[in-house]
Design a protein around this motif. Sequence first.
Motif, PDB file in Angstrom:
ATOM      1  N   VAL A 124      -4.512  -4.879  -2.099  1.00 39.73           N
ATOM      2  CA  VAL A 124      -4.138  -6.139  -1.448  1.00 39.73           C
ATOM      3  C   VAL A 124      -3.614  -7.018  -2.453  1.00 39.73           C
ATOM      4  CG1 VAL A 124      -5.300  -7.943  -0.248  1.00 39.73           C
ATOM      5  CG2 VAL A 124      -5.956  -5.411   0.261  1.00 39.73           C
ATOM      6  N   ASN A 125      -4.224  -7.146  -3.572  1.00 40.28           N
ATOM      7  CA  ASN A 125      -3.879  -7.770  -4.676  1.00 40.28           C
ATOM      8  C   ASN A 125      -2.510  -7.616  -5.250  1.00 40.28           C
ATOM      9  OD1 ASN A 125      -5.955  -9.342  -4.740  1.00 40.28           O
ATOM     10  ND2 ASN A 125      -7.026  -8.173  -6.513  1.00 40.28           N
ATOM     11  N   PHE A 126      -2.255  -6.418  -5.233  1.00 46.47           N
ATOM     12  CA  PHE A 126      -0.466  -5.962  -5.698  1.00 46.47           C
ATOM     13  C   PHE A 126       0.382  -6.529  -4.771  1.00 46.47           C
ATOM     14  CE2 PHE A 126       2.894  -3.029  -5.681  1.00 46.47           C
ATOM     15  CZ  PHE A 126       3.585  -3.559  -6.735  1.00 46.47           C
ATOM     16  N   VAL A 127       0.122  -6.084  -3.476  1.00 44.49           N
ATOM     17  CA  VAL A 127       0.933  -6.621  -2.291  1.00 44.49           C
ATOM     18  C   VAL A 127       1.162  -8.158  -2.240  1.00 44.49           C
ATOM     19  CG1 VAL A 127       1.353  -6.751   0.324  1.00 44.49           C
ATOM     20  CG2 VAL A 127       0.553  -4.777  -0.893  1.00 44.49           C
ATOM     21  N   GLU A 128       0.266  -8.847  -2.634  1.00 40.86           N
ATOM     22  CA  GLU A 128       0.405 -10.423  -2.680  1.00 40.86           C
ATOM     23  C   GLU A 128       1.162 -10.599  -3.758  1.00 40.86           C
ATOM     24  OE1 GLU A 128      -3.581 -12.548  -2.894  1.00 40.86           O
ATOM     25  OE2 GLU A 128      -2.851 -13.335  -4.850  1.00 40.86           O
ATOM     26  N   TRP A 129       1.128  -9.966  -4.965  1.00 44.15           N
ATOM     27  CA  TRP A 129       2.098 -10.364  -5.982  1.00 44.15           C
ATOM     28  C   TRP A 129       3.240 -10.057  -5.563  1.00 44.15           C
ATOM     29  CZ3 TRP A 129       5.017  -7.604  -8.903  1.00 44.15           C
ATOM     30  CH2 TRP A 129       5.576  -7.861 -10.156  1.00 44.15           C
ATOM     31  N   LEU A 130       3.469  -8.827  -4.875  1.00 37.57           N
ATOM     32  CA  LEU A 130       5.040  -8.767  -4.656  1.00 37.57           C
ATOM     33  C   LEU A 130       5.485  -9.785  -3.609  1.00 37.57           C
ATOM     34  CD1 LEU A 130       5.046  -5.078  -3.339  1.00 37.57           C
ATOM     35  CD2 LEU A 130       6.347  -5.692  -5.620  1.00 37.57           C
ATOM     36  N   THR A 131       4.809 -10.216  -2.683  1.00 42.05           N
ATOM     37  CA  THR A 131       5.100 -11.233  -1.776  1.00 42.05           C
ATOM     38  C   THR A 131       5.441 -12.480  -2.501  1.00 42.05           C
ATOM     39  OG1 THR A 131       3.545 -10.173  -0.161  1.00 42.05           O
ATOM     40  CG2 THR A 131       4.336 -12.309   0.279  1.00 42.05           C
ATOM     41  N   ARG A 132       4.496 -13.031  -3.332  1.00 40.69           N
ATOM     42  CA  ARG A 132       4.539 -14.106  -4.201  1.00 40.69           C
ATOM     43  C   ARG A 132       5.828 -14.196  -4.987  1.00 40.69           C
ATOM     44  NH1 ARG A 132       1.423 -14.889  -8.109  1.00 40.69           N
ATOM     45  NH2 ARG A 132      -0.183 -13.772  -7.065  1.00 40.69           N
ATOM     46  N   ASN A 133       6.433 -12.795  -5.345  1.00 45.90           N
ATOM     47  CA  ASN A 133       7.490 -12.869  -6.361  1.00 45.90           C
ATOM     48  C   ASN A 133       8.856 -12.616  -5.582  1.00 45.90           C
ATOM     49  OD1 ASN A 133       6.732 -13.311  -9.311  1.00 45.90           O
ATOM     50  ND2 ASN A 133       5.298 -11.715  -8.485  1.00 45.90           N
ATOM     51  N   SER A 134       8.652 -12.701  -4.297  1.00 47.68           N
ATOM     52  CA  SER A 134       9.870 -12.449  -3.328  1.00 47.68           C
ATOM     53  C   SER A 134      10.443 -11.123  -3.602  1.00 47.68           C
ATOM     54  CB  SER A 134      10.954 -13.497  -3.588  1.00 47.68           C
ATOM     55  OG  SER A 134      10.206 -14.869  -3.251  1.00 47.68           O
ATOM     56  N   ILE A 135       9.764 -10.024  -4.000  1.00 50.25           N
ATOM     57  CA  ILE A 135      10.313  -8.944  -4.171  1.00 50.25           C
ATOM     58  C   ILE A 135      10.372  -7.970  -2.746  1.00 50.25           C
ATOM     59  CG2 ILE A 135       9.999  -6.579  -5.202  1.00 50.25           C
ATOM     60  CD1 ILE A 135       8.605  -8.208  -7.522  1.00 50.25           C
ATOM     61  N   PRO A 136      11.447  -7.660  -2.235  1.00 48.94           N
ATOM     62  CA  PRO A 136      11.605  -6.994  -1.058  1.00 48.94           C
ATOM     63  C   PRO A 136      11.008  -5.602  -1.075  1.00 48.94           C
ATOM     64  CG  PRO A 136      13.683  -7.101  -1.949  1.00 48.94           C
ATOM     65  CD  PRO A 136      12.698  -7.861  -2.835  1.00 48.94           C
ATOM     66  N   PHE A 137      10.042  -5.368  -0.012  1.00 53.90           N
ATOM     67  CA  PHE A 137       9.330  -4.286   0.052  1.00 53.90           C
ATOM     68  C   PHE A 137       8.868  -3.611   1.308  1.00 53.90           C
ATOM     69  CE2 PHE A 137       5.910  -7.498   0.097  1.00 53.90           C
ATOM     70  CZ  PHE A 137       5.049  -7.090   0.947  1.00 53.90           C
ATOM     71  N   VAL A 138       8.614  -2.504   1.735  1.00 57.00           N
ATOM     72  CA  VAL A 138       7.961  -1.954   2.725  1.00 57.00           C
ATOM     73  C   VAL A 138       6.936  -1.054   2.449  1.00 57.00           C
ATOM     74  CG1 VAL A 138      10.104  -1.574   4.069  1.00 57.00           C
ATOM     75  CG2 VAL A 138       9.336   0.368   2.718  1.00 57.00           C
ATOM     76  N   LEU A 139       5.858  -1.112   3.170  1.00 56.03           N
ATOM     77  CA  LEU A 139       4.630  -0.490   2.924  1.00 56.03           C
ATOM     78  C   LEU A 139       4.736   1.061   3.390  1.00 56.03           C
ATOM     79  CD1 LEU A 139       1.970  -3.226   4.121  1.00 56.03           C
ATOM     80  CD2 LEU A 139       2.861  -2.727   1.844  1.00 56.03           C
ATOM     81  N   VAL A 140       4.060   1.822   2.556  1.00 56.17           N
ATOM     82  CA  VAL A 140       4.372   3.235   3.049  1.00 56.17           C
ATOM     83  C   VAL A 140       2.734   3.917   2.611  1.00 56.17           C
ATOM     84  CG1 VAL A 140       5.314   5.505   2.544  1.00 56.17           C
ATOM     85  CG2 VAL A 140       6.573   3.441   2.281  1.00 56.17           C
ATOM     86  N   PHE A 141       2.256   4.271   3.895  1.00 50.68           N
ATOM     87  CA  PHE A 141       0.948   5.001   4.054  1.00 50.68           C
ATOM     88  C   PHE A 141       0.912   6.369   3.534  1.00 50.68           C
ATOM     89  CE2 PHE A 141       0.038   0.830   5.580  1.00 50.68           C
ATOM     90  CZ  PHE A 141      -1.154   0.571   5.229  1.00 50.68           C
ATOM     91  N   THR A 142       0.468   6.943   2.429  1.00 48.41           N
ATOM     92  CA  THR A 142       0.721   8.143   1.869  1.00 48.41           C
ATOM     93  C   THR A 142      -0.210   9.300   2.364  1.00 48.41           C
ATOM     94  OG1 THR A 142      -0.267   8.078  -0.137  1.00 48.41           O
ATOM     95  CG2 THR A 142       2.192   7.476  -0.160  1.00 48.41           C
ATOM     96  N   LYS A 143      -0.019  10.481   2.239  1.00 53.04           N
ATOM     97  CA  LYS A 143      -1.052  11.506   2.572  1.00 53.04           C
ATOM     98  C   LYS A 143      -1.533  11.583   3.739  1.00 53.04           C
ATOM     99  CE  LYS A 143      -2.153  11.510  -2.791  1.00 53.04           C
ATOM    100  NZ  LYS A 143      -3.081  11.542  -3.466  1.00 53.04           N
ATOM    101  N   ALA A 144      -0.908  11.472   4.852  1.00 54.33           N
ATOM    102  CA  ALA A 144      -1.075  11.245   6.253  1.00 54.33           C
ATOM    103  C   ALA A 144      -1.600  12.469   7.026  1.00 54.33           C
ATOM    104  CB  ALA A 144       0.166  10.663   7.207  1.00 54.33           C
ATOM    105  N   ASP A 145      -1.405  13.591   5.997  1.00 54.52           N
ATOM    106  CA  ASP A 145      -1.883  14.958   6.563  1.00 54.52           C
ATOM    107  C   ASP A 145      -3.164  15.264   6.228  1.00 54.52           C
ATOM    108  OD1 ASP A 145      -1.893  16.802   3.704  1.00 54.52           O
ATOM    109  OD2 ASP A 145      -0.419  15.125   3.658  1.00 54.52           O
ATOM    110  N   ARG A 146      -3.832  14.493   5.294  1.00 54.47           N
ATOM    111  CA  ARG A 146      -5.095  14.895   4.851  1.00 54.47           C
ATOM    112  C   ARG A 146      -6.323  14.377   5.848  1.00 54.47           C
ATOM    113  NH1 ARG A 146      -5.713  11.957  -0.527  1.00 54.47           N
ATOM    114  NH2 ARG A 146      -6.312  10.360   1.253  1.00 54.47           N
ATOM    115  N   ASP A 147      -6.285  13.246   6.238  1.00 51.16           N
ATOM    116  CA  ASP A 147      -7.190  12.869   7.130  1.00 51.16           C
ATOM    117  C   ASP A 147      -7.023  12.774   8.761  1.00 51.16           C
ATOM    118  OD1 ASP A 147      -9.130  11.892   5.160  1.00 51.16           O
ATOM    119  OD2 ASP A 147      -7.153  11.098   4.246  1.00 51.16           O
ATOM    120  N   LYS A 148      -7.946  12.732   9.365  1.00 50.77           N
ATOM    121  CA  LYS A 148      -7.912  12.660  10.715  1.00 50.77           C
ATOM    122  C   LYS A 148      -6.883  11.349  11.412  1.00 50.77           C
ATOM    123  CE  LYS A 148     -12.379  14.132  12.307  1.00 50.77           C
ATOM    124  NZ  LYS A 148     -13.599  13.628  12.154  1.00 50.77           N
ATOM    125  N   PRO A 149      -5.912  11.539  12.353  1.00 48.88           N
ATOM    126  CA  PRO A 149      -5.117  10.528  12.765  1.00 48.88           C
ATOM    127  C   PRO A 149      -5.771   9.136  12.904  1.00 48.88           C
ATOM    128  CG  PRO A 149      -4.618  12.694  13.766  1.00 48.88           C
ATOM    129  CD  PRO A 149      -5.838  12.761  12.871  1.00 48.88           C
TER     130      PRO A 149
END
Length: 245
Positions: A124-149
Motif C-alpha cells: 500500500v505504501n509503495f502504491v502511494e509512493w508511485l501515485t505521489r510521484n505521478s508515475i503511471p502504473f497499473v496494478l497486477v495481482f500475481t499467482k492467481a492460479d495458487r489460491d481459490k478465486p
Amino acid sequence: MNISSAIFDRSAPDLASCPDESLPEFAFIGRSNVGKSSLLNMLAGKGVLARVSPRPGFTKLINFFTMSKTWRLVDLPGYGFAQGAKKDRFRFNRAVNDYLKHRPNLCCVFALLDSGLAPQPIDVNFVEWLTRNSIPFVLVFTKADRDKPETVQANIAAFTAAIAGWFEQLPEIFQCSSTTGQGRSELLGVINATLAAGPAQPESPEPTVSRPRAVEPPFDLRVRAGNEGEDDSRDKKRLKGARPW
Ligand SMILES: Nc1nc2c(ncn2[C@@H]2O[C@H](COP(=O)(O)OP(=O)(O)OP(=O)(O)O)[C@@H](O)[C@H]2O)c(=O)[nH]1
Ligand SMILES: [Mg+2]
C-alpha cells in the motif's frame, strides 16, 4: 499482439548504465518473490529470458529486454527483502529510485501484488509512493492460479478499498498467472494501446498512458518517513507528457 523477437539487452547497476532512451519501456516492480521475472517471461512468451528463483531478492540489477526491436520490458529488483528492513516500509536501491523517477521513456509500471495475500502495508505504501510521484502504473495481482478465486477476489477488493480514497479514477487492475498464462492478453493489450497512442506531445495535457488520477487538490497523502525509496535530495520533476520516443 505479436512479439517477433525478445532479446536481453543488458543489466544496469545505475541509471547512467541504462540503454538509450529511444524505445518505450514497461517495467515490473513489486515485493521480492511476487513474480516479476516470471511475469516478464510469460508476457514475452519466448522461454526463459529473466531468471526466476524461489529465493527472494534474486533480481539485483535493472534488466532490459528488447521486444520486436521496438519496445522494452524491464525487470526491476524487488523491495521488502533487505535484512532488517521494517515490515511495512518499502525500500529499494538508488538505481530503482532513479529509474522510476527519472527515466523519460518509462511508459507504464506494472506494480505487482500477490493475489494470495490480504493488503500488505508495504505494498500500500509503495502504491502511494508511485501515485505521489505521478508515475503511471497499473496494478497486477500475481499467482492467481495458487489460491481459490474467492480468496483472490476478496484480496483484490480489499486492496482496492485501501487505496480508493486517493483517486478520482482508480488505476487499472489485472489478475494473472505466469503458470497458466492468465492475464497475458490483457497486459499485452495495455502495452499495445500505449504503443499505438504514440509519444505524448509536450503540449498535451493528458499523458499517453492512462494515469491513475489522484484526488485533487491537494493530493492528501501522508508522507511516511522511510518510504521514499532511496532518499533523493536531488529530486527532479518527471518529464510529464514529454516522452522522447
Ligand atoms: N504458482 C505460481 N508461482 C509463481 C508464479 N509466478 C512466479 N511464481 C513463483 O514464485 C517464485 C518467485 O518468482 P520470480 O519471478 O523469481 O519473482 P521475482 O518477483 O522476480 O523475485 P525477485 O527477483 O527475487 O524479486 C518462483 O518460485 C516462481 O516459480 C505464478 O503465477 N504462479
Ligand atoms: Mg526477479
